[in-house]
Write a protein that holds these residues in place. Structure first.
Motif, short mmCIF file in Angstrom:
data_model
loop_
_atom_site.label_atom_id
_atom_site.label_comp_id
_atom_site.label_asym_id
_atom_site.label_seq_id
_atom_site.Cartn_x
_atom_site.Cartn_y
_atom_site.Cartn_z
N THR A 5 50.66 -41.46 -117.62
CA THR A 5 50.71 -42.42 -118.72
C THR A 5 49.34 -42.47 -119.38
OG1 THR A 5 50.19 -44.25 -117.20
CG2 THR A 5 52.52 -43.83 -117.68
N LEU A 6 49.34 -42.88 -120.65
CA LEU A 6 48.11 -43.00 -121.42
C LEU A 6 47.87 -44.46 -121.74
CD1 LEU A 6 48.67 -40.06 -123.93
CD2 LEU A 6 47.01 -40.10 -122.06
N ASP A 7 46.68 -44.96 -121.44
CA ASP A 7 46.38 -46.35 -121.78
C ASP A 7 45.79 -46.44 -123.19
OD1 ASP A 7 43.67 -45.63 -121.61
OD2 ASP A 7 43.44 -46.44 -119.59
N ALA A 8 45.41 -47.64 -123.59
CA ALA A 8 44.93 -47.85 -124.95
C ALA A 8 43.67 -47.05 -125.27
CB ALA A 8 44.66 -49.35 -125.17
N GLU A 9 42.91 -46.70 -124.24
CA GLU A 9 41.68 -45.90 -124.45
C GLU A 9 41.96 -44.40 -124.31
OE1 GLU A 9 41.58 -48.82 -122.46
OE2 GLU A 9 40.88 -49.77 -124.30
N ARG A 10 43.24 -44.03 -124.26
CA ARG A 10 43.68 -42.63 -124.13
C ARG A 10 43.33 -42.04 -122.77
NH1 ARG A 10 40.72 -40.90 -129.70
NH2 ARG A 10 41.57 -42.54 -131.02
N LYS A 11 43.05 -42.90 -121.83
CA LYS A 11 42.77 -42.43 -120.48
C LYS A 11 44.08 -42.13 -119.76
CE LYS A 11 40.78 -43.90 -116.05
NZ LYS A 11 40.15 -45.03 -115.30
N GLU A 12 44.12 -41.01 -119.06
CA GLU A 12 45.33 -40.62 -118.32
C GLU A 12 45.37 -41.30 -116.96
OE1 GLU A 12 45.97 -36.43 -118.06
OE2 GLU A 12 45.31 -36.06 -120.12
N ASN A 13 46.50 -41.88 -116.65
CA ASN A 13 46.74 -42.48 -115.34
C ASN A 13 47.91 -41.77 -114.70
OD1 ASN A 13 44.87 -44.94 -115.60
ND2 ASN A 13 46.14 -45.14 -117.43
N SER A 14 47.78 -41.52 -113.40
CA SER A 14 48.79 -40.73 -112.71
C SER A 14 49.38 -41.51 -111.54
CB SER A 14 48.16 -39.43 -112.19
OG SER A 14 49.10 -38.68 -111.46
N GLY A 15 50.67 -41.35 -111.33
CA GLY A 15 51.36 -41.97 -110.20
C GLY A 15 52.38 -41.02 -109.61
N ARG A 16 52.54 -41.06 -108.29
CA ARG A 16 53.46 -40.15 -107.61
C ARG A 16 54.86 -40.76 -107.58
NH1 ARG A 16 53.05 -34.81 -107.10
NH2 ARG A 16 53.94 -33.97 -105.19
N HIS A 17 55.86 -39.97 -107.97
CA HIS A 17 57.25 -40.41 -107.97
C HIS A 17 58.11 -39.35 -107.27
CE1 HIS A 17 57.23 -43.74 -111.14
NE2 HIS A 17 55.97 -43.34 -111.06
N TYR A 18 59.36 -39.72 -106.99
CA TYR A 18 60.32 -38.75 -106.47
C TYR A 18 61.69 -39.06 -107.03
CZ TYR A 18 62.31 -42.14 -103.20
OH TYR A 18 62.94 -43.23 -102.66
N ALA A 19 62.57 -38.08 -107.00
CA ALA A 19 63.94 -38.25 -107.48
C ALA A 19 64.87 -37.36 -106.68
CB ALA A 19 64.04 -37.92 -108.97
N HIS A 20 66.12 -37.78 -106.56
CA HIS A 20 67.14 -36.95 -105.94
C HIS A 20 67.71 -35.97 -106.98
CE1 HIS A 20 67.61 -38.78 -101.95
NE2 HIS A 20 67.31 -39.91 -102.53
N PHE A 21 68.14 -34.82 -106.50
CA PHE A 21 68.74 -33.84 -107.40
C PHE A 21 69.71 -32.98 -106.61
CE2 PHE A 21 65.66 -31.26 -105.28
CZ PHE A 21 66.08 -29.94 -105.38
N PHE A 22 70.51 -32.22 -107.33
CA PHE A 22 71.30 -31.19 -106.65
C PHE A 22 71.20 -29.90 -107.47
CE2 PHE A 22 74.56 -32.75 -109.59
CZ PHE A 22 75.22 -31.59 -109.97
N PRO A 23 71.19 -28.76 -106.78
CA PRO A 23 71.13 -27.47 -107.48
C PRO A 23 72.54 -26.95 -107.77
CG PRO A 23 70.80 -27.13 -105.13
CD PRO A 23 71.02 -28.61 -105.32
N GLU A 24 72.74 -26.46 -108.97
CA GLU A 24 74.02 -25.85 -109.36
C GLU A 24 73.81 -24.36 -109.52
OE1 GLU A 24 77.38 -26.12 -109.20
OE2 GLU A 24 77.38 -27.85 -110.57
N ASP A 25 74.55 -23.58 -108.74
CA ASP A 25 74.43 -22.12 -108.77
C ASP A 25 75.21 -21.57 -109.95
OD1 ASP A 25 74.18 -19.44 -108.30
OD2 ASP A 25 75.25 -19.44 -106.38
N LEU A 26 74.52 -20.95 -110.90
CA LEU A 26 75.18 -20.36 -112.06
C LEU A 26 75.45 -18.87 -111.88
CD1 LEU A 26 73.22 -22.08 -114.98
CD2 LEU A 26 75.34 -22.82 -113.88
N GLY A 27 75.07 -18.34 -110.71
CA GLY A 27 75.29 -16.92 -110.43
C GLY A 27 74.07 -16.07 -110.68
N ASN A 28 74.00 -14.96 -109.98
CA ASN A 28 72.89 -14.00 -110.14
C ASN A 28 71.53 -14.63 -109.90
OD1 ASN A 28 74.67 -11.86 -110.87
ND2 ASN A 28 74.74 -12.67 -112.96
#
Length: 369
Positions: A108-131
């Motif tokens: 994220t960027l604050d009002a002074e254009r400084k970058e702030n970072s935070g660790r997140h995670y999410a669930h997902f599933f892989p879909e095989d499209l072949g090859n």
């Protein structure tokens, strides 16, 4: 006939899911009844049984956990929806095993254009499209949000009004824009102008995108589709209310847009003149990449010049006679104001440009999956 003769007997019990229930018969209850309905060939009956299982403590939880291994993705989704907010270690372990997670940094960027970072995670599933080609689908939790832009937002347009609350059911969205290698695997061609396997497919019409969804639906047995406009904005914002999920501004370091015309309070930047590989820039808090720019994304809805009468349930707005379809997100060739979370654009469904692509969605619980 005596009163007792009208009472249901134990051997009159009927398995859940059967369409004919004899007079005076009892539907099998408790854990035995849940197990019986989970054995039904009807997916809707099985999903309803999972919800009922919650009433039966650990025995019911074990049945729901077991559904994470079901061959039907609809059952996996239903089980995940019931378990995702629970904190028991054994549940988290099974979720991670059968619906894996990925970790990522959110900038994220604050009002002074400084970058702030935070660790997140999410669930997902892989879909095989072949090859060896895989499509990664990220779990988007259901929730409510305010769609549209406030009158104070820089660069807003009248067609982003009125702001209104929308309730979006849980669904899965493509982690990335559909890439050229994914398109090639499904459609057998590559219409893109800026060719490279990991770049987004572009130069595709709305009809082309719908056909792609139909083909992978047929291949996988799931109902793949374009995101509705409401789903797209909800997924883009990922809980934010600022013009961009990065904050009040964006900069070319973080987004592939035309930075030669800056958003208010943002520094002037540069323009890359073409698409970039998906995943080149940081994702939002839901784990979705390139929600701002790179290429415009086709949505399923017909276009309307305001939100008057818009659905409030997250569904696609299909009423009306306008043949144009919605586009969201902006692109490499557009200024920052077009790339805002609330920004809207539309074109005829047969429009084809090197700045237009799409991502796909699949319902979190789909009875035909």
């Amino acid at each position: 006939m005596t009163e007792k003769q009208n009472q249901p007997r134990e051997y009159d019990a009927v398995k859940g899911g059967e369409s004919q229930v004899p007079f005076a018969a009892a539907v099998l209850g408790g854990i035995p009844g849940v197990k019986s309905r989970l054995a039904s060939p009807i997916v809707e009956v099985k999903i309803a049984a999972l919800s009922e299982a919650l009433k039966y403590g650990d025995a019911g939880l074990d049945l729901i956990i077991g559904a994470l291994q079901d061959e039907s993705m609809a059952m996996k989704f239903a089980a995940y929806s019931l378990l995702k907010d629970r904190d028991e270690p054994k549940i988290k372990e099974q979720l991670d095993k059968y619906l894996p997670i990925f970790e990522f940094d959110v900038i994220t960027l604050d009002a002074e254009r400084k970058e702030n970072s935070g660790r997140h995670y999410a669930h997902f599933f892989p879909e095989d499209l072949g090859n060896g080609v895989v499509l990664e689908m990220v779990s988007i939790p259901g929730g409510r949000f305010i769609m549209g832009s406030p009158t104070t937002e820089e660069g807003r347009r009248d067609w982003e009004s009125p702001q209104h609350q929308v309730t979006v059911p849980a669904f899965y969205a493509g982690k990335y824009l559909i890439t050229q290698v994914q398109w090639q695997a499904v459609m057998g061609n590559n219409p893109s102008y800026y060719k490279r396997e990991k770049r987004p497919v572009e130069n595709v019409t709305w009809d082309d995108a719908v056909e792609f969804c139909a083909k992978i639906s047929q291949k996988t047995g799931k109902k793949y589709r374009l995101l509705s406009e409401a789903e797209w904005e909800y997924a883009c914002r990922a809980g934010t209310t600022t013009p961009f999920h990065f904050g009040e501004i964006i900069i070319p370091k973080l987004v592939n847009y035309d930075g030669t015309y800056s958003y208010p309070n943002a520094p002037k930047g540069f323009r890359r003149e073409q698409t970039t590989d998906v995943g080149s820039f940081p994702p939002n808090a839901f784990g979705l990449y390139d929600m701002h720019a790179n290429v415009w994304e086709w949505c399923s809805d017909r276009s309307h010049d305001s939100y008057d009468g818009a659905p409030t349930d997250g569904s696609s707005w299909e009423t009306g006679t306008n043949d144009c379809r919605l586009l969201r997100g902006g692109s490499w060739s557009y200024y920052a104001l077009s790339c805002r979370s609330a920004g809207r654009h539309w074109l005829l469904a047969d429009a084809r440009y090197s700045s237009i692509g799409f991502r796909v969605a699949v319902a979190s619980v789909s009875p035909s999956s």
